[in-house]
Write a protein that holds these residues in place. Structure first.
Motif, PDB file in Angstrom:
ATOM      1  N   UNK A 139      -4.796   6.976  -5.871  1.00  0.00           N
ATOM      2  CA  UNK A 139      -5.250   6.502  -4.561  1.00  0.00           C
ATOM      3  C   UNK A 139      -5.790   7.647  -3.717  1.00  0.00           C
ATOM      4  N   UNK A 140      -5.177   8.817  -3.841  1.00  0.00           N
ATOM      5  CA  UNK A 140      -5.646   9.989  -3.103  1.00  0.00           C
ATOM      6  C   UNK A 140      -7.051  10.375  -3.569  1.00  0.00           C
ATOM      7  N   UNK A 141      -7.237  10.491  -4.887  1.00  0.00           N
ATOM      8  CA  UNK A 141      -8.548  10.884  -5.416  1.00  0.00           C
ATOM      9  C   UNK A 141      -9.600   9.831  -5.086  1.00  0.00           C
ATOM     10  N   UNK A 270      -0.812   7.428   3.472  1.00  0.00           N
ATOM     11  CA  UNK A 270       0.045   6.258   3.329  1.00  0.00           C
ATOM     12  C   UNK A 270       0.506   6.033   1.900  1.00  0.00           C
ATOM     13  N   UNK A 271      -0.428   6.120   0.959  1.00  0.00           N
ATOM     14  CA  UNK A 271      -0.089   5.887  -0.442  1.00  0.00           C
ATOM     15  C   UNK A 271       0.864   6.954  -0.967  1.00  0.00           C
ATOM     16  N   UNK A 272       0.577   8.212  -0.645  1.00  0.00           N
ATOM     17  CA  UNK A 272       1.418   9.297  -1.148  1.00  0.00           C
ATOM     18  C   UNK A 272       2.817   9.223  -0.542  1.00  0.00           C
ATOM     19  N   UNK A 273       2.913   8.852   0.734  1.00  0.00           N
ATOM     20  CA  UNK A 273       4.217   8.776   1.389  1.00  0.00           C
ATOM     21  C   UNK A 273       5.101   7.703   0.752  1.00  0.00           C
ATOM     22  N   UNK A 274       4.546   6.515   0.527  1.00  0.00           N
ATOM     23  CA  UNK A 274       5.373   5.439  -0.017  1.00  0.00           C
ATOM     24  C   UNK A 274       5.704   5.666  -1.489  1.00  0.00           C
ATOM     25  N   UNK A 275       4.932   6.505  -2.176  1.00  0.00           N
ATOM     26  CA  UNK A 275       5.212   6.774  -3.593  1.00  0.00           C
ATOM     27  C   UNK A 275       6.574   7.449  -3.777  1.00  0.00           C
ATOM     28  N   UNK A 292      10.439  -1.159   0.480  1.00  0.00           N
ATOM     29  CA  UNK A 292       8.984  -1.028   0.598  1.00  0.00           C
ATOM     30  C   UNK A 292       8.382  -2.279   1.214  1.00  0.00           C
ATOM     31  N   UNK A 293       8.919  -3.437   0.834  1.00  0.00           N
ATOM     32  CA  UNK A 293       8.445  -4.689   1.425  1.00  0.00           C
ATOM     33  C   UNK A 293       8.639  -4.688   2.937  1.00  0.00           C
ATOM     34  N   UNK A 294       9.803  -4.248   3.400  1.00  0.00           N
ATOM     35  CA  UNK A 294      10.079  -4.219   4.839  1.00  0.00           C
ATOM     36  C   UNK A 294       9.087  -3.304   5.556  1.00  0.00           C
ATOM     37  N   UNK A 295       8.786  -2.162   4.951  1.00  0.00           N
ATOM     38  CA  UNK A 295       7.825  -1.230   5.556  1.00  0.00           C
ATOM     39  C   UNK A 295       6.456  -1.888   5.689  1.00  0.00           C
ATOM     40  N   UNK A 296       5.985  -2.523   4.615  1.00  0.00           N
ATOM     41  CA  UNK A 296       4.686  -3.200   4.653  1.00  0.00           C
ATOM     42  C   UNK A 296       4.691  -4.309   5.702  1.00  0.00           C
ATOM     43  N   UNK A 297       5.769  -5.065   5.753  1.00  0.00           N
ATOM     44  CA  UNK A 297       5.891  -6.175   6.700  1.00  0.00           C
ATOM     45  C   UNK A 297       5.778  -5.675   8.144  1.00  0.00           C
ATOM     46  N   UNK A 347      -3.370   1.092   2.414  1.00  0.00           N
ATOM     47  CA  UNK A 347      -2.821   1.928   1.337  1.00  0.00           C
ATOM     48  C   UNK A 347      -1.404   1.504   0.972  1.00  0.00           C
ATOM     49  N   UNK A 348      -0.579   1.221   1.973  1.00  0.00           N
ATOM     50  CA  UNK A 348       0.786   0.772   1.706  1.00  0.00           C
ATOM     51  C   UNK A 348       0.776  -0.541   0.927  1.00  0.00           C
ATOM     52  N   UNK A 349      -0.082  -1.466   1.359  1.00  0.00           N
ATOM     53  CA  UNK A 349      -0.152  -2.786   0.736  1.00  0.00           C
ATOM     54  C   UNK A 349      -0.608  -2.684  -0.720  1.00  0.00           C
ATOM     55  N   UNK A 350      -1.702  -1.959  -0.959  1.00  0.00           N
ATOM     56  CA  UNK A 350      -2.253  -1.869  -2.313  1.00  0.00           C
ATOM     57  C   UNK A 350      -1.325  -1.099  -3.244  1.00  0.00           C
ATOM     58  N   UNK A 351      -0.751   0.001  -2.763  1.00  0.00           N
ATOM     59  CA  UNK A 351       0.163   0.774  -3.606  1.00  0.00           C
ATOM     60  C   UNK A 351       1.375  -0.053  -3.976  1.00  0.00           C
TER      61      UNK A 351
END
Length: 447
Positions: A139-141, A270-275, A292-297, A347-351
């Motif tokens: 996602x970063x690249x 966002x993607x790197x943080x949730x990873x 992770x669901x709660x964070x996205x919500x 990014x959070x949603x897709x990751x």
């Protein structure tokens, strides 16, 4: 351990740069609102055509990749991105949108196949405990492409804000996308790719057209895929509102490029943080999914709440000669910050979505089909969203639709997380397997 050409990480990095140069440039173009045109109608209709064919070839993409291999499918698909970007040069000079709309439909075919191949590589090549990290690295690249694509219109149009992107910007996109297509040939045959623990990434070794047809049809009665369907449908639906009714409607063209630098840049954050959470081994996999669901919500409800406040401030957008410039910090800071949070939320949603799919299996051919289903249903939602905007549906109604669709996706999303197991099968290649390969075009594919 240093990178090896045949390592899973190297292959994910290569496909990341392919997507940096192809879908990344497309995202940057779309992010300017209306494909970089002052009038977004042609861009909206092209996106509708694109996502309409993407629905079909997204679902079929996994089967096509399983039958034809990743390298040639990605190579051919890459040029459909270049064709689409190039069509806007014709539009600039003729005002005729028919070619751009047709190019959008062709891109939908290529994009469906490319994303199925990309998704299969990204979620099936890593080990279970590192899938979040591999998704984040990709996602970063990938989003570096969106950042670069934001820099181009910002720099080229800095002193000439005509309202539409210049030919030079579109030519730059075409060149970069052609390079991305050729880079697809640098991918190694999957049969030769190994993980750091020495295991092969190829877990299923036999398929044919009949098998793929049956397996694709079975996706539509699979409870897990049906549970993911609302999440899939919603996952690109919000782009139309964000790109056209925030970035495209409120800002002048150079500021749209400026905004996209940060929109796609904070996607990487966002993607790197949730990873880190998704791969946190001290928590069970299901518990990581719930957190992770709660964070996205929470993040998405905050985004839609902020969007509602912005809409109430600018209910009809802005007049062309009154659009916000990034130098006007008093007016620009609030909408730009909201737009940045839209990027983080995406990014959070897709990751999270890719991690859920990757947690359902380690079987690379099954995951290719799952990813194809995800991208196909995602494109179904996107096609509807772009056409709603093309039909001039009120921005507030589009916002309400996004919020309602997100709410509908919540219960089935939780159901799929509840079904996640600590380990997926198979977790490695079978011993003494009697299955076989047939060589074709330099890749091990099945007879």
């Amino acid at each position: 351990m240093g990178l090896r050409y045949y390592s899973a990480m190297t292959q994910v990095i290569i496909v990341g740069f392919v997507c940096f140069l192809c879908p990344g440039m497309f995202n940057a173009l779309n992010g300017t609102g209306g494909g970089g045109q002052l009038n977004p109608t042609t861009g909206n209709n092209a996106n509708t055509a694109l996502y309409s064919t993407f629905v079909v070839f997204g679902v079929l993409g996994g089967a096509i990749v399983n039958l034809c291999g990743v390298r040639w499918t990605i190579f051919g698909s890459g040029f459909t991105y270049a064709l689409y970007s190039g069509s806007y040069i014709y539009l600039n000079h003729t005002g005729n949108g028919a070619f751009t709309i047709a190019a959008g439909a062709i891109l939908g075919v290529g994009a469906g196949i490319l994303w199925a191949a990309q998704g299969m590589i990204m979620v099936s090549y890593p080990r279970e405990e590192e899938k979040g990290r591999y998704i984040a690295i990709f996602w970063v690249i990938f989003n570096l492409g969106g950042m670069l694509g934001g820099i181009l219109p910002f720099a080229i149009n800095y002193n000439s804000d005509s309202g539409s992107l210049s030919d030079g910007v579109y030519i730059a996109f075409v060149v970069l996308e052609c390079i991305g297509a050729f880079l697809g040939l640098a991918l190694a045959p999957p049969a030769k790719v190994t993980r750091d623990d020495g295991s092969s990434v190829v877990l299923v070794k036999y398929t044919n057209l009949g098998t793929e047809t049956i397996e694709i049809l079975k996706l539509f009665i699979n409870p897990l895929m049906l549970g993911l369907l609302p999440m899939c449908f919603t996952s690109n639906f919000f782009y139309t509102y964000q790109f056209d009714n925030i970035n495209g409607a409120l800002f002048n063209v150079r500021t749209r490029g400026f905004n996209n630098i940060f929109y796609w840049g904070f996607q990487m954050v966002g993607s790197y943080a949730i990873s880190f959470l998704l791969d946190y081994s001290k928590l069970g996999r299901k518990k990581r999914g719930y957190i992770s669901f709660v964070i996205v919500f929470v993040v998405f409800n905050a985004i839609w709440g902020g969007s509602l406040a912005l809409h109430n401030k600018y209910p009809g957008g802005l007049l062309v000669d009154d659009r916000i410039d990034f130098k006007d910090t008093k007016r620009a800071s609030g909408p730009i910050i909201l737009y940045i949070f839209c990027g983080i939320g995406d990014a959070l949603y897709q990751t999270f979505a890719y991690w859920i799919i990757g947690a359902l299996s380690n079987d690379n051919q099954l995951l290719a089909r799952y990813i194809g289903f995800y991208k196909g249903m995602q494109s179904f939602g996107a096609a509807i969203a772009w056409q709603l905007d093309a039909k001039s549906v009120a921005p507030k109604n589009q916002l309400v639709a996004n919020w309602v669709l997100f709410a509908i996706s919540v219960p089935p999303m939780l159901y799929v997380v509840w079904r996640i197991k600590e380990h997926s099968e198979p977790i490695g290649p079978k011993e003494n397997s009697s299955e076989h390969y047939e060589e074709k075009g330099g890749e091990h594919i099945t007879a």
